[in-house]
Enzyme design. Structure first.
Site, PDB file in Angstrom:
ATOM      1  N   GLU A  81      80.058  84.683  64.477  1.00 42.85           N
ATOM      2  CA  GLU A  81      78.791  85.077  63.846  1.00 42.85           C
ATOM      3  C   GLU A  81      77.917  85.811  64.853  1.00 42.85           C
ATOM      4  OE1 GLU A  81      75.868  81.633  63.346  1.00 42.85           O
ATOM      5  OE2 GLU A  81      77.790  80.603  63.224  1.00 42.85           O
ATOM      6  N   CYS A 113      79.313  79.144  61.011  1.00 39.51           N
ATOM      7  CA  CYS A 113      80.264  78.386  61.825  1.00 39.51           C
ATOM      8  C   CYS A 113      81.584  78.097  61.112  1.00 39.51           C
ATOM      9  CB  CYS A 113      79.623  77.071  62.267  1.00 39.51           C
ATOM     10  SG  CYS A 113      78.140  77.306  63.269  1.00 39.51           S
ATOM     11  N   THR A 156      69.858  73.608  71.704  1.00 38.30           N
ATOM     12  CA  THR A 156      71.127  73.546  70.972  1.00 38.30           C
ATOM     13  C   THR A 156      71.884  74.869  71.074  1.00 38.30           C
ATOM     14  OG1 THR A 156      70.136  74.214  68.852  1.00 38.30           O
ATOM     15  CG2 THR A 156      70.191  71.849  69.356  1.00 38.30           C
ATOM     16  N   SER A 206      68.731  71.931  57.317  1.00 35.28           N
ATOM     17  CA  SER A 206      70.115  72.228  57.675  1.00 35.28           C
ATOM     18  C   SER A 206      70.937  70.952  57.832  1.00 35.28           C
ATOM     19  CB  SER A 206      70.165  73.043  58.967  1.00 35.28           C
ATOM     20  OG  SER A 206      71.479  73.485  59.223  1.00 35.28           O
ATOM     21  N   HIS A 243      82.453  69.439  62.834  1.00 31.04           N
ATOM     22  CA  HIS A 243      81.704  70.551  63.408  1.00 31.04           C
ATOM     23  C   HIS A 243      80.556  69.953  64.215  1.00 31.04           C
ATOM     24  CE1 HIS A 243      79.255  74.015  63.981  1.00 31.04           C
ATOM     25  NE2 HIS A 243      78.331  73.628  63.114  1.00 31.04           N
ATOM     26  N   LYS A 252      75.739  61.375  62.778  1.00 33.60           N
ATOM     27  CA  LYS A 252      75.149  61.383  61.436  1.00 33.60           C
ATOM     28  C   LYS A 252      76.228  61.659  60.385  1.00 33.60           C
ATOM     29  CE  LYS A 252      70.636  63.042  63.025  1.00 33.60           C
ATOM     30  NZ  LYS A 252      69.656  64.159  62.986  1.00 33.60           N
ATOM     31  N   ASN A 289      76.519  74.177  71.804  1.00 35.09           N
ATOM     32  CA  ASN A 289      76.901  74.705  70.503  1.00 35.09           C
ATOM     33  C   ASN A 289      77.629  76.039  70.658  1.00 35.09           C
ATOM     34  OD1 ASN A 289      77.072  75.361  67.800  1.00 35.09           O
ATOM     35  ND2 ASN A 289      74.880  75.415  67.427  1.00 35.09           N
ATOM     36  N   SER A 322      76.858  77.251  57.775  1.00 31.50           N
ATOM     37  CA  SER A 322      75.600  77.370  57.043  1.00 31.50           C
ATOM     38  C   SER A 322      75.658  78.518  56.051  1.00 31.50           C
ATOM     39  CB  SER A 322      74.447  77.586  58.022  1.00 31.50           C
ATOM     40  OG  SER A 322      74.232  76.436  58.804  1.00 31.50           O
TER      41      SER A 322
END
Length: 402
Positions: A81, A113, A156, A206, A243, A252, A289, A322
């Site tokens: 990207e 991603c 990040t 997000s 990811h 999470k 990242n 995303s």
């Protein structure tokens, strides 16, 4: 037909920044970055490194690991990207710099991603359909994550590339055929307008989009899979790689996935995470990242850092891009895969990085503002490995590499 990943090559920039130093410079408690995000360092690309040079180095490493030559490659797909041209794909530059054959199909895939996963799935179908005619696919995820100095997304960031050789001799992971859970939805959680070098992200939204996509893709995967008799569906996987935009996102994600299995016990989730996910974060927490490559860096980490024997055991993989599109898929770790991954020297790559100060990092970030228009003739001596590809600048509107 047994098709999957034969080799994984990794490339990172020569520079890195400690997030504790960045936090101190931004007036933030260091633990907010290192523990709150689950990331210790982020790789920083100097002005002579870009998406192309990282892709070439990762591709070269993957071919070496597989014992192949460029002539063995029949397809090269680069997921990114942070492309360097609106028309010419990164894979074209890689084709020339790696010396791939003229019979090699090349193109670029873009979906935030998720791009590299789209390329991987395309390659799997290409081989299973018989179109490869004995050739290998080289799938490369290469990106430089950038949000801008002083922005909420600054800690990040990161940079790197992961390349995978895909074929019928999957010495690392044999990927399951016809078992892929997919979820797509049009959302504005993260994007980068054509006029901007920096990405725009709605952070809290997000995270919700990521978790919604995980739930949807996992549900679709389970609808296709054979039912089991384990307490939780995800217990069928010896390990799971997610990811990883930052380490805590994987926590999470795993908590949310276990909830879909009906497991809401904190101790049970923590134990599952420590066993199945934690080893996959060892490398990402030192790199940061890398967008399309984040899942596959986690996979490289999983194979090289897991202490228990994963041979002939199933693993789950979750890819999120995303915008959005996500897939949950799976595979079987091949005997000897962990030995190969440990011998690849992924940690040695990180050990060779030079730690920069926040001041030097700021100078590099400012220099990258005009890097795409820099005149090649104005570039002086190139530092670092003289055999590694380097971006020199632009001449006659063409990017020049050595």
């Amino acid at each position: 037909m047994n098709v999957g990943i034969e080799a994984i090559g990794v490339a990172v920039p020569s520079l890195t920044l400690d997030l504790a130093d960045l936090a101190q410079a931004r007036g933030v408690e260091p633990s907010k970055y290192t523990e709150g995000l689950g990331t210790l360092r982020m790789s920083v690309a100097p002005s002579d490194e870009d998406t192309v040079t990282l892709a070439v180095r990762a591709g070269h490493a993957a071919l070496l690991q597989a014992g192949l030559t460029p002539a063995d490659v029949g397809m090269c797909i680069v997921g990114t990207e942070t492309a360097v041209d609106h028309s010419k794909p990164v894979s074209a530059y890689v084709h020339g710099l790696l010396g791939l054959p003229t019979t090699c199909r090349i193109f670029e895939t873009k979906h935030a991603c998720f791009g590299a996963t789209a390329g991987l799935q395309n390659a799997l179908d290409w081989i299973r359909a018989g179109s490869a005619r004995g050739k290998k696919a080289l799938i490369i995820a290469s990106d430089i994550a950038r949000y801008g100095i002083g922005t909420p997304g600054e800690p990040t960031q990161g940079a790197g590339a992961v390349a995978m050789v895909v074929g019928q001799d999957p010495r690392l992971v044999s990927l399951d055929h016809g078992l892929v859970g997919t979820y797509a939805r049009d959302v504005w959680d993260f994007w980068r307008p054509l006029y901007s070098k920096d990405a725009i992200v709605d952070g809290k939204y997000s995270v919700g989009c990521y978790l919604d996509a995980l739930e949807g893709a996992y549900r679709d995967y389970k609808s296709q899979a054979r039912p089991g008799h384990l307490p939780a569906f995800s217990d069928r996987f010896a390990a799971i790689a997610y990811h990883v935009p930052y380490g805590k996102m994987a926590m999470k994600a795993h908590r949310h996935l276990r909830a879909q299995d009906g497991d809401t016990d904190h101790a049970s989730i923590e134990a599952s995470f420590a066993e199945k996910v934690a080893p996959s974060l060892a490398l990402p927490r030192e790199v940061g990242n890398i967008y399309t490559g984040s899942l596959y860096l986690a996979l490289a980490s999983l194979l090289s850092e897991t202490a228990s024997d994963l041979s002939s055991r199933s693993i789950g993989l979750f890819s999120y891009g995303s915008g959005s599109c996500a897939e949950f898929f799976s595979g079987t770790v091949m005997p000897g895969a962990q030995t190969i991954a440990r011998a690849a020297g992924y940690r040695a790559l990180l050990a060779r990085q030079r730690v920069v100060s926040v001041e030097e990092y700021t100078e590099i970030m400012n220099a990258r503002e005009n890097v795409d228009a820099r005149v090649a003739e104005d570039v002086g001596a190139i530092a670092g490995d003289p055999n590694a590809p380097r971006y020199l600048g632009v001449r006659d509107h063409r990017r020049i590499y050595i």
